[in-house]
Design a protein around this motif. Sequence first.
Motif, PDB file in Angstrom:
ATOM      1  N   LYS A  79     -35.805 -25.141 -20.768  1.00 34.04           N
ATOM      2  CA  LYS A  79     -34.530 -26.008 -20.551  1.00 34.04           C
ATOM      3  C   LYS A  79     -33.323 -25.127 -20.076  1.00 34.04           C
ATOM      4  O   LYS A  79     -32.541 -25.391 -19.033  1.00 34.04           O
ATOM      5  CB  LYS A  79     -34.320 -26.886 -21.764  1.00 34.04           C
ATOM      6  CG  LYS A  79     -33.153 -28.048 -21.204  1.00 34.04           C
ATOM      7  CD  LYS A  79     -33.115 -29.131 -22.355  1.00 34.04           C
ATOM      8  CE  LYS A  79     -32.429 -30.449 -21.858  1.00 34.04           C
ATOM      9  NZ  LYS A  79     -31.023 -30.015 -21.656  1.00 34.04           N
ATOM     10  N   THR A  80     -33.149 -24.130 -20.962  1.00 34.21           N
ATOM     11  CA  THR A  80     -32.032 -23.372 -20.667  1.00 34.21           C
ATOM     12  C   THR A  80     -31.922 -22.529 -19.481  1.00 34.21           C
ATOM     13  O   THR A  80     -31.091 -22.403 -18.487  1.00 34.21           O
ATOM     14  CB  THR A  80     -31.539 -22.335 -21.660  1.00 34.21           C
ATOM     15  OG1 THR A  80     -31.723 -23.137 -23.188  1.00 34.21           O
ATOM     16  CG2 THR A  80     -30.280 -21.499 -21.802  1.00 34.21           C
ATOM     17  N   TYR A  81     -33.009 -21.675 -18.990  1.00 36.72           N
ATOM     18  CA  TYR A  81     -33.193 -21.085 -17.871  1.00 36.72           C
ATOM     19  C   TYR A  81     -33.209 -22.093 -16.751  1.00 36.72           C
ATOM     20  O   TYR A  81     -32.583 -21.843 -15.849  1.00 36.72           O
ATOM     21  CB  TYR A  81     -34.628 -20.623 -17.798  1.00 36.72           C
ATOM     22  CG  TYR A  81     -34.857 -19.146 -18.430  1.00 36.72           C
ATOM     23  CD1 TYR A  81     -34.028 -17.899 -17.763  1.00 36.72           C
ATOM     24  CD2 TYR A  81     -35.493 -18.568 -19.487  1.00 36.72           C
ATOM     25  CE1 TYR A  81     -34.035 -16.642 -18.067  1.00 36.72           C
ATOM     26  CE2 TYR A  81     -35.683 -17.477 -19.906  1.00 36.72           C
ATOM     27  CZ  TYR A  81     -34.890 -16.462 -18.949  1.00 36.72           C
ATOM     28  OH  TYR A  81     -35.072 -15.129 -19.524  1.00 36.72           O
ATOM     29  N   GLY A  82     -33.773 -23.102 -16.726  1.00 41.17           N
ATOM     30  CA  GLY A  82     -33.981 -24.190 -15.722  1.00 41.17           C
ATOM     31  C   GLY A  82     -32.501 -24.894 -15.304  1.00 41.17           C
ATOM     32  O   GLY A  82     -32.242 -25.106 -14.314  1.00 41.17           O
ATOM     33  N   GLU A  83     -31.694 -24.922 -16.409  1.00 43.06           N
ATOM     34  CA  GLU A  83     -30.437 -25.886 -16.109  1.00 43.06           C
ATOM     35  C   GLU A  83     -29.300 -24.932 -16.344  1.00 43.06           C
ATOM     36  O   GLU A  83     -28.079 -25.234 -15.744  1.00 43.06           O
ATOM     37  CB  GLU A  83     -30.540 -26.825 -17.013  1.00 43.06           C
ATOM     38  CG  GLU A  83     -31.650 -27.902 -16.849  1.00 43.06           C
ATOM     39  CD  GLU A  83     -31.819 -28.925 -17.749  1.00 43.06           C
ATOM     40  OE1 GLU A  83     -30.676 -29.147 -18.632  1.00 43.06           O
ATOM     41  OE2 GLU A  83     -32.712 -29.931 -17.728  1.00 43.06           O
ATOM     42  N   GLU A  84     -29.037 -23.888 -16.972  1.00 43.68           N
ATOM     43  CA  GLU A  84     -27.929 -23.292 -17.343  1.00 43.68           C
ATOM     44  C   GLU A  84     -27.780 -21.967 -16.996  1.00 43.68           C
ATOM     45  O   GLU A  84     -26.349 -21.701 -16.693  1.00 43.68           O
ATOM     46  CB  GLU A  84     -27.749 -23.342 -19.093  1.00 43.68           C
ATOM     47  CG  GLU A  84     -27.723 -24.913 -19.415  1.00 43.68           C
ATOM     48  CD  GLU A  84     -27.541 -25.003 -21.110  1.00 43.68           C
ATOM     49  OE1 GLU A  84     -27.321 -24.060 -21.640  1.00 43.68           O
ATOM     50  OE2 GLU A  84     -27.966 -25.868 -21.510  1.00 43.68           O
ATOM     51  N   ILE A  85     -28.514 -21.043 -17.138  1.00 39.25           N
ATOM     52  CA  ILE A  85     -28.558 -19.557 -16.918  1.00 39.25           C
ATOM     53  C   ILE A  85     -27.964 -19.307 -15.631  1.00 39.25           C
ATOM     54  O   ILE A  85     -28.588 -19.667 -14.552  1.00 39.25           O
ATOM     55  CB  ILE A  85     -29.851 -18.724 -17.290  1.00 39.25           C
ATOM     56  CG1 ILE A  85     -29.940 -19.162 -18.896  1.00 39.25           C
ATOM     57  CG2 ILE A  85     -29.643 -17.205 -16.976  1.00 39.25           C
ATOM     58  CD1 ILE A  85     -29.263 -18.563 -19.857  1.00 39.25           C
ATOM     59  N   LEU A  86     -27.107 -18.518 -15.610  1.00 43.60           N
ATOM     60  CA  LEU A  86     -26.518 -17.942 -14.286  1.00 43.60           C
ATOM     61  C   LEU A  86     -26.596 -16.361 -13.943  1.00 43.60           C
ATOM     62  O   LEU A  86     -27.076 -15.649 -14.953  1.00 43.60           O
ATOM     63  CB  LEU A  86     -25.015 -18.185 -14.012  1.00 43.60           C
ATOM     64  CG  LEU A  86     -24.642 -19.768 -14.384  1.00 43.60           C
ATOM     65  CD1 LEU A  86     -23.099 -20.100 -14.441  1.00 43.60           C
ATOM     66  CD2 LEU A  86     -25.036 -20.627 -13.080  1.00 43.60           C
ATOM     67  N   PHE A  87     -26.594 -16.015 -12.701  1.00 48.77           N
ATOM     68  CA  PHE A  87     -26.195 -14.614 -12.463  1.00 48.77           C
ATOM     69  C   PHE A  87     -24.986 -13.844 -13.295  1.00 48.77           C
ATOM     70  O   PHE A  87     -23.953 -14.675 -13.500  1.00 48.77           O
ATOM     71  CB  PHE A  87     -25.870 -14.327 -11.043  1.00 48.77           C
ATOM     72  CG  PHE A  87     -27.015 -14.051 -10.128  1.00 48.77           C
ATOM     73  CD1 PHE A  87     -28.149 -13.119 -10.386  1.00 48.77           C
ATOM     74  CD2 PHE A  87     -27.115 -15.018  -9.039  1.00 48.77           C
ATOM     75  CE1 PHE A  87     -29.087 -13.124  -9.522  1.00 48.77           C
ATOM     76  CE2 PHE A  87     -28.261 -14.970  -8.111  1.00 48.77           C
ATOM     77  CZ  PHE A  87     -29.249 -13.956  -8.392  1.00 48.77           C
ATOM     78  N   LYS A  88     -25.210 -12.715 -13.749  1.00 51.97           N
ATOM     79  CA  LYS A  88     -23.828 -12.029 -14.224  1.00 51.97           C
ATOM     80  C   LYS A  88     -22.894 -11.838 -13.168  1.00 51.97           C
ATOM     81  O   LYS A  88     -23.442 -11.840 -12.069  1.00 51.97           O
ATOM     82  CB  LYS A  88     -24.272 -10.555 -14.810  1.00 51.97           C
ATOM     83  CG  LYS A  88     -25.237 -10.813 -15.962  1.00 51.97           C
ATOM     84  CD  LYS A  88     -25.434  -9.432 -16.595  1.00 51.97           C
ATOM     85  CE  LYS A  88     -24.092  -8.903 -17.333  1.00 51.97           C
ATOM     86  NZ  LYS A  88     -24.532  -7.568 -18.067  1.00 51.97           N
ATOM     87  N   GLU A  89     -21.662 -11.770 -13.303  1.00 54.24           N
ATOM     88  CA  GLU A  89     -20.942 -11.830 -12.168  1.00 54.24           C
ATOM     89  C   GLU A  89     -20.997 -10.775 -11.258  1.00 54.24           C
ATOM     90  O   GLU A  89     -21.045  -9.511 -11.646  1.00 54.24           O
ATOM     91  CB  GLU A  89     -19.390 -11.475 -12.998  1.00 54.24           C
ATOM     92  CG  GLU A  89     -18.324 -11.740 -11.820  1.00 54.24           C
ATOM     93  CD  GLU A  89     -16.852 -11.724 -12.340  1.00 54.24           C
ATOM     94  OE1 GLU A  89     -15.981 -11.859 -11.629  1.00 54.24           O
ATOM     95  OE2 GLU A  89     -16.711 -11.617 -13.809  1.00 54.24           O
TER      96      GLU A  89
END
Length: 216
Positions: A79-89
């Motif tokens: 759920k976290t990977y699919g909805e929340e995790i972003l690229f590092k800046e």
Amino acid sequence: MEIKTAVFDLDGTLLDSMPMWLTCGERYISSLGMVAEPGLGEKLLSMNMKEGADFLRERYALKLTDEEIFKGIDGVLEKTYGEEILFKEGAGEFLQKLKAGGTRIALCTNTDRCLFMPAFKRLDAEKYFDFIFTAGELGMSKAQPGIFYKVCETMGTKPEETWMFEDALYSIRTAFRAGLKTCGIWDASAVADEAEIRKHSTVYCRTYAEAERAFF
């Protein structure tokens, strides 16, 4: 600085996902009604999924199969990977510049493909990669130099012609000793290891803005 071939780690290098990984083991053990030991997340970081399952089964006397442990941990992660995790800046833009310049790019991660691909699709990241390698699919760990030799062989490149971008000490040390050029990428999860990571980094960058200045 020309980069013909680049290999990237995933968690903590391209994706800002280490806080999730540092707590998923504790949350999984807690979901089973037990108290997790301090530092469990750090112990699991250098393991692939099979190694982690074996460790948890032995340490917590779990009467569960590999598949049951995988399913429980995956429930915490998916759920976290699919909805929340972003690229590092700046990571996405750095990949885009490498790709535009003709660099062949691979991913080499301990994370199972089924977990991170939803994040890749949401971030439109898959388009940057010529190859995607996972430790589980290769049957190797990034603590073993053989995984980097296999990656280079598959990509048709020599270790000394290949750059590895990595945030974790155990992996960048292995890549460095395997003869790859290494770019250490700062991550908060590896602050305690920063001095050692720098020793095994051909180039060390705290941000992707620094990486752009070093490589372009």
